[in-house]
Design an enzyme around this catalytic site. Structure first.
Site, PDB file in Angstrom:
ATOM      1  N   HIS A   1      31.804  58.333  34.986  1.00 33.24           N
ATOM      2  CA  HIS A   1      30.684  57.433  35.296  1.00 33.24           C
ATOM      3  C   HIS A   1      30.613  57.169  36.793  1.00 33.24           C
ATOM      4  O   HIS A   1      29.816  56.352  37.242  1.00 33.24           O
ATOM      5  CB  HIS A   1      30.855  56.098  34.567  1.00 33.24           C
TER       6      HIS A   1
ATOM      7  N   SER B   1      21.059  48.640  27.036  1.00 34.16           N
ATOM      8  CA  SER B   1      22.187  49.278  26.372  1.00 34.16           C
ATOM      9  C   SER B   1      23.515  48.868  26.994  1.00 34.16           C
ATOM     10  O   SER B   1      24.494  48.579  26.300  1.00 34.16           O
ATOM     11  CB  SER B   1      22.027  50.801  26.429  1.00 34.16           C
TER      12      SER B   1
ATOM     13  N   LYS C   1      26.261  54.170  29.607  1.00 32.90           N
ATOM     14  CA  LYS C   1      25.267  54.026  28.540  1.00 32.90           C
ATOM     15  C   LYS C   1      23.979  54.798  28.822  1.00 32.90           C
ATOM     16  O   LYS C   1      22.883  54.385  28.446  1.00 32.90           O
ATOM     17  CB  LYS C   1      24.951  52.545  28.277  1.00 32.90           C
TER      18      LYS C   1
END
Length: 261
Positions: A73, A103, A55
């Site tokens: 990620h 987020s 995010k």
């Protein structure tokens, strides 16, 4: 990669994919189960890798032309070695941790492929402790920041992308060897704006079944603003966060913008 074996799990509104740890970093079980395949992934020298903490933004980079664009990620220490061995170009995007936390919290609320976040108060503690998938935000951004001096990594900030997207897209284009004229640049700016991308099914994840991502809980692309953390943090949480941030970031030259002046 964690999505590859979701058929092994039933999403009935209650169950979530379980987690385990890879070298101390929390990951979903499907990722853990195929970790050897991930670690031994063979990159190609002309691959372009986009790396972010979850995010942290830059979905738009996927739309830029490249021979092969991949996204991860993973923190730098878990990156398959072939990416660095092949000297691949890597784009890393960092977002200020307060907005990133907010987020990520809402993303975990709507995404049943990740652990349930609990209450905001519980999630606040989990995030500070680094007990979330892909590990500590602090370690993630610092690890990639340090690696940029030894490898072909361009380090971007979400806040800069929001404040001056034209400049940042030009920087990206130069990094990947693309010469963009004004007309093409304007088209990219339009199609990668948050409002346009939020309506784009290729970017907003609306095609993923509701049993996995429930957009009625929170849309995948929620606000995309800088400073939304102010609507979630209590005064006490903000003070505690700042004290913790100062300690954990004391050994880094990284600086972030937590709001626009």
């Amino acid at each position: 990669m964690a999505l590859s074996k979701m058929e092994d799990f039933k999403f009935d509104g209650k169950e979530r994919i379980p987690v385990d740890y890879v070298k101390g970093i929390m990951q979903t079980i499907p990722t853990c189960n195929i970790w050897d395949q991930i670690w031994n992934f063979q990159a190609k020298s002309d691959d372009l890798l986009i790396a972010t903490y979850p995010k942290a933004g830059l979905e738009q980079a996927k739309q830029m032309p490249s021979p092969r664009t991949l996204k991860t990620h993973l923190p730098i220490q878990l990156l398959p070695p072939s990416f660095l061995e092949k000297n691949c170009k890597i784009i890393y995007v960092a977002r200020n941790p307060k907005d990133n936390m907010v987020s990520y919290y809402h993303f975990q609320r709507m995404n049943k492929a990740l652990p349930a976040p609990g209450t905001w108060e519980e999630y606040f503690e989990s995030f500070l402790a680094g007990k979330v998938c892909w590990g500590s935000w602090h370690d993630h951004v610092k690890g990639w920041w340090k690696a940029k001096d030894q490898h072909r990594i361009v380090y971007l900030f979400y806040e800069d992308l929001k404040k001056n997207p034209k400049q940042e897209i030009q920087k990206l284009a130069e990094f990947i060897g693309k010469n963009l004229d004004h007309e093409v640049l304007d088209k990219i700016l339009h199609h990668t704006s948050f409002d346009v991308m939020k309506q784009n099914s290729m970017a907003n994840y609306s095609s993923i079944p509701t049993e996995i991502m429930n957009h009625s809980v929170s849309p995948f692309m929620r606000k995309g603003t800088v400073g939304d953390w102010k609507n979630h943090f209590t005064v006490a949480q903000n003070e505690r966060f700042d004290e913790d941030y100062k300690k954990k970031m004391a050994d880094s030259s990284l600086t972030f913008h937590f709001q626009f002046s």
